[in-house]
Scaffold this active site. Sequence first.
Site, PDB file in Angstrom:
ATOM      1  N   LYS A 202     -71.038 -37.665   1.790  1.00 49.20           N
ATOM      2  CA  LYS A 202     -71.669 -36.603   1.006  1.00 49.20           C
ATOM      3  C   LYS A 202     -71.525 -36.903  -0.489  1.00 49.20           C
ATOM      4  O   LYS A 202     -72.478 -36.809  -1.246  1.00 49.20           O
ATOM      5  CB  LYS A 202     -71.001 -35.271   1.367  1.00 49.20           C
ATOM      6  CG  LYS A 202     -71.540 -34.079   0.628  1.00 49.20           C
ATOM      7  CD  LYS A 202     -70.902 -32.808   1.169  1.00 49.20           C
ATOM      8  CE  LYS A 202     -71.272 -31.619   0.288  1.00 49.20           C
ATOM      9  NZ  LYS A 202     -70.680 -30.377   0.767  1.00 49.20           N
ATOM     10  N   GLU A 208     -62.187 -44.616   1.041  1.00 44.37           N
ATOM     11  CA  GLU A 208     -62.203 -45.365   2.310  1.00 44.37           C
ATOM     12  C   GLU A 208     -63.621 -45.854   2.629  1.00 44.37           C
ATOM     13  O   GLU A 208     -63.850 -47.008   2.973  1.00 44.37           O
ATOM     14  CB  GLU A 208     -61.731 -44.470   3.468  1.00 44.37           C
ATOM     15  CG  GLU A 208     -60.271 -44.066   3.427  1.00 44.37           C
ATOM     16  CD  GLU A 208     -60.061 -42.737   2.726  1.00 44.37           C
ATOM     17  OE1 GLU A 208     -60.892 -42.382   1.842  1.00 44.37           O
ATOM     18  OE2 GLU A 208     -59.065 -42.061   3.052  1.00 44.37           O
ATOM     19  N   GLY A 260     -68.719 -30.947   4.771  1.00 43.85           N
ATOM     20  CA  GLY A 260     -68.541 -32.203   5.509  1.00 43.85           C
ATOM     21  C   GLY A 260     -68.315 -31.994   6.998  1.00 43.85           C
ATOM     22  O   GLY A 260     -68.966 -32.612   7.845  1.00 43.85           O
ATOM     23  N   ARG A 261     -67.406 -31.076   7.337  1.00 42.42           N
ATOM     24  CA  ARG A 261     -67.061 -30.886   8.756  1.00 42.42           C
ATOM     25  C   ARG A 261     -68.111 -30.077   9.510  1.00 42.42           C
ATOM     26  O   ARG A 261     -67.956 -29.817  10.701  1.00 42.42           O
ATOM     27  CB  ARG A 261     -65.671 -30.259   8.878  1.00 42.42           C
ATOM     28  CG  ARG A 261     -65.483 -28.982   8.073  1.00 42.42           C
ATOM     29  CD  ARG A 261     -64.001 -28.644   7.936  1.00 42.42           C
ATOM     30  NE  ARG A 261     -63.752 -27.488   7.084  1.00 42.42           N
ATOM     31  CZ  ARG A 261     -63.619 -27.539   5.762  1.00 42.42           C
ATOM     32  NH1 ARG A 261     -63.739 -28.693   5.128  1.00 42.42           N
ATOM     33  NH2 ARG A 261     -63.367 -26.445   5.067  1.00 42.42           N
ATOM     34  N   GLU A 346     -58.871 -28.081   8.693  1.00 42.64           N
ATOM     35  CA  GLU A 346     -59.338 -28.214   7.305  1.00 42.64           C
ATOM     36  C   GLU A 346     -59.963 -26.886   6.855  1.00 42.64           C
ATOM     37  O   GLU A 346     -59.970 -26.570   5.676  1.00 42.64           O
ATOM     38  CB  GLU A 346     -60.354 -29.370   7.174  1.00 42.64           C
ATOM     39  CG  GLU A 346     -60.397 -29.962   5.768  1.00 42.64           C
ATOM     40  CD  GLU A 346     -61.268 -31.208   5.649  1.00 42.64           C
ATOM     41  OE1 GLU A 346     -62.489 -31.096   5.819  1.00 42.64           O
ATOM     42  OE2 GLU A 346     -60.726 -32.291   5.359  1.00 42.64           O
ATOM     43  N   HIS A 377     -50.686 -36.464  32.832  1.00 45.31           N
ATOM     44  CA  HIS A 377     -49.668 -37.487  33.069  1.00 45.31           C
ATOM     45  C   HIS A 377     -48.959 -37.863  31.775  1.00 45.31           C
ATOM     46  O   HIS A 377     -48.372 -38.937  31.667  1.00 45.31           O
ATOM     47  CB  HIS A 377     -50.311 -38.703  33.730  1.00 45.31           C
ATOM     48  CG  HIS A 377     -50.936 -38.331  35.039  1.00 45.31           C
ATOM     49  ND1 HIS A 377     -50.231 -38.354  36.237  1.00 45.31           N
ATOM     50  CD2 HIS A 377     -52.160 -37.837  35.341  1.00 45.31           C
ATOM     51  CE1 HIS A 377     -51.018 -37.929  37.203  1.00 45.31           C
ATOM     52  NE2 HIS A 377     -52.199 -37.605  36.690  1.00 45.31           N
ATOM     53  N   LYS A 506     -54.974 -37.906  -2.098  1.00 39.13           N
ATOM     54  CA  LYS A 506     -55.995 -38.861  -2.562  1.00 39.13           C
ATOM     55  C   LYS A 506     -55.647 -39.325  -3.973  1.00 39.13           C
ATOM     56  O   LYS A 506     -55.699 -40.526  -4.282  1.00 39.13           O
ATOM     57  CB  LYS A 506     -57.372 -38.192  -2.614  1.00 39.13           C
ATOM     58  CG  LYS A 506     -58.041 -37.966  -1.295  1.00 39.13           C
ATOM     59  CD  LYS A 506     -59.452 -37.412  -1.539  1.00 39.13           C
ATOM     60  CE  LYS A 506     -60.079 -36.853  -0.289  1.00 39.13           C
ATOM     61  NZ  LYS A 506     -61.348 -36.171  -0.535  1.00 39.13           N
TER      62      LYS A 506
HETATM   63  O1  F6P Z   1     -68.607 -37.307   3.082  1.00 39.78           O
HETATM   64  P1  F6P Z   1     -67.557 -37.626   2.082  1.00 39.78           P
HETATM   65  O2  F6P Z   1     -67.881 -37.079   0.721  1.00 39.78           O
HETATM   66  O3  F6P Z   1     -67.281 -39.099   2.039  1.00 39.78           O
HETATM   67  O4  F6P Z   1     -66.231 -36.877   2.520  1.00 39.78           O
HETATM   68  C1  F6P Z   1     -65.603 -37.188   3.717  1.00 39.78           C
HETATM   69  C2  F6P Z   1     -64.555 -36.178   4.089  1.00 39.78           C
HETATM   70  O5  F6P Z   1     -63.564 -36.076   3.095  1.00 39.78           O
HETATM   71  C3  F6P Z   1     -63.140 -34.729   2.947  1.00 39.78           C
HETATM   72  O6  F6P Z   1     -63.623 -34.263   1.744  1.00 39.78           O
HETATM   73  C4  F6P Z   1     -61.656 -34.559   2.977  1.00 39.78           C
HETATM   74  O7  F6P Z   1     -60.946 -35.675   2.682  1.00 39.78           O
HETATM   75  C5  F6P Z   1     -63.773 -34.022   4.120  1.00 39.78           C
HETATM   76  O8  F6P Z   1     -63.907 -32.672   3.911  1.00 39.78           O
HETATM   77  C6  F6P Z   1     -65.039 -34.764   4.283  1.00 39.78           C
HETATM   78  O9  F6P Z   1     -65.622 -34.533   5.521  1.00 39.78           O
END
Ligand code: F6P
Length: 541
Positions: A202, A208, A260-261, A346, A377, A506
């Site tokens: 987003k 990452e 995002g979620r 979250e 199990h 972060k």
């Molecule tokens: O889509 P982006 O901006 O890379 O964010 C990824 C994820 O990182 C977060 O902001 C939290 O670390 C989430 O809420 C989100 O889904």
Amino acid sequence: MSKKTLEAAWARLAAHHKSVAARPISTLFAHGDRPAEFSATACGFLFDYSKTNIDREGRELLLELAEAAQIGTARAAMFTGEKINRTEGRAVLHTALRALDAEVQVDGQDVMAAVRATHARMCTFAEAVRSGAFTVSGGAVRDVVNIGIGGSDLGPAMACLALAPQADGPRCHFVSNVDGAHVHDVLAGLDPARTLVIVASKTFTTIETMTNAGHVRDWLAAAGLDPAAHLVALSSATGKTAEWGIPPARVFGFEDWVGGRYSVWGPIGLSLMLAIGPARFNDFLAGAAAMDRHFREAPLQENLPVLLALVGIWHNQICGHATRAVLPYDQRLARLPAYLQQLEMESNGKRVAMDGQDLTRHSGPIVWGEPGTNGQHAFYQLLHQGTRIVPAEFLIAARGHEPDLDNQHRLLIANCLAQAQALLEGRSLETAREMMAARGFTGDDLEMQARHRVFPGNRPSTLLVYERLSPAALGGILALYEHRVFVEGVILGINSFDQWGVELGKELALALAPALEGEAVPAEPSTAALVAHLRALRGEA
Ligand SMILES: O=P(O)(O)OC[C@H]1O[C@](O)(CO)[C@@H](O)[C@@H]1O
């Protein structure tokens, strides 16, 4: 909402719980038709909460709590685009992504024309990729790599696995972790010339994702290919996608009112659409939209998301059970617990209320789980005999997708129901003694052996039943959980749509990067010592 009315509703619930806490749940089945009275059906789902200690009065009081929290008003505010995410000044309209015919405005402006246009572009692109009309350097797309994390990964990754029987498009792979092992292992064996790379972020700044995307871009270039011919972006930050050289025709944008979620329903779901095709993706949206309508229209006492939320509030807030196990008896829902961990924790893992004041009660529950029967199990031992009570949330389909393996599906159902029954009824010391006596044990040995075989029972569980894990059923399940989280958040007075708790780590990770290169020493002594130790192990100090 009047704080006094709400607090009075909480107090009445607490008092009621005190009066029934010692009562075995199984005794509730002596009166009336409890399975029918404490279950609800909608949109092809049965939600059974009869194996909980909620009785008629308890349910009445829970519904009063929901009324006192003004669920109806909050729900209308969300669906109509009010800026209920106050700390970010945003509307919350993921529901608009699956209501393509709806009219929705934010700040007096129609938002649906853009939603419909993007959806149509996604469908056209997905059809072209799936048919082979769209080609990458080496011809038709054979593999898709979605690079994203959190909401930009968990939704599509979970859904691609869940809907594997409907997948007839290119093979979809997911890279999320910044651990190089992840991208390495996913790329191993893929032909770069036949791979489409989706950068899903987003913000288009997540470290990452951008690090992994950079690596994959180099991987394409190292194969002598033009990376731009292979890249797709799913993002709200179209300026940044342009800097990355991704052609606008392959950028699918969405607005800041899609959290995002909550984003699998729009562009972030592109990998799923590529896998199962636009028609089935639309069924997935339709299943969620049906649940949205049910959530908006059904009376609270018949409203599945509200009931799930109230059972959750009962267990977490009133009974004090800190965690909840999500136990899908559906192997293809293996990633559902991870998806729900982000969705629930979250969203409702907050320490202050909407107004910034400390919460006066606990935040939402810790959610965890694994598919049955595997969990049986592993950790079910603790569910049955541990000293802490973990409410269990079972999910089961009446039918699987493998008619030739239907006998195994029956066994799966039997296991699911057996676990819920065992949690409820347990096994008494008397029965255990008889069992051990029959096996020839006597005296102290018999007593010791019997005590190990006692199941206290009286452990609550719920069950969500659906016919089969179709795209529509999956859409319904996810929307059900989304609204459940929303209702719990409203009752707790939480903003379920921000996530400030992810920021500090972060920032610190970015600050620590130079320390790992020996360019600085962290001020915090414990971290400094660990950095020194790790650098020594790496042969760098
Ligand atoms: O889509 P982006 O901006 O890379 O964010 C990824 C994820 O990182 C977060 O902001 C939290 O670390 C989430 O809420 C989100 O889904």
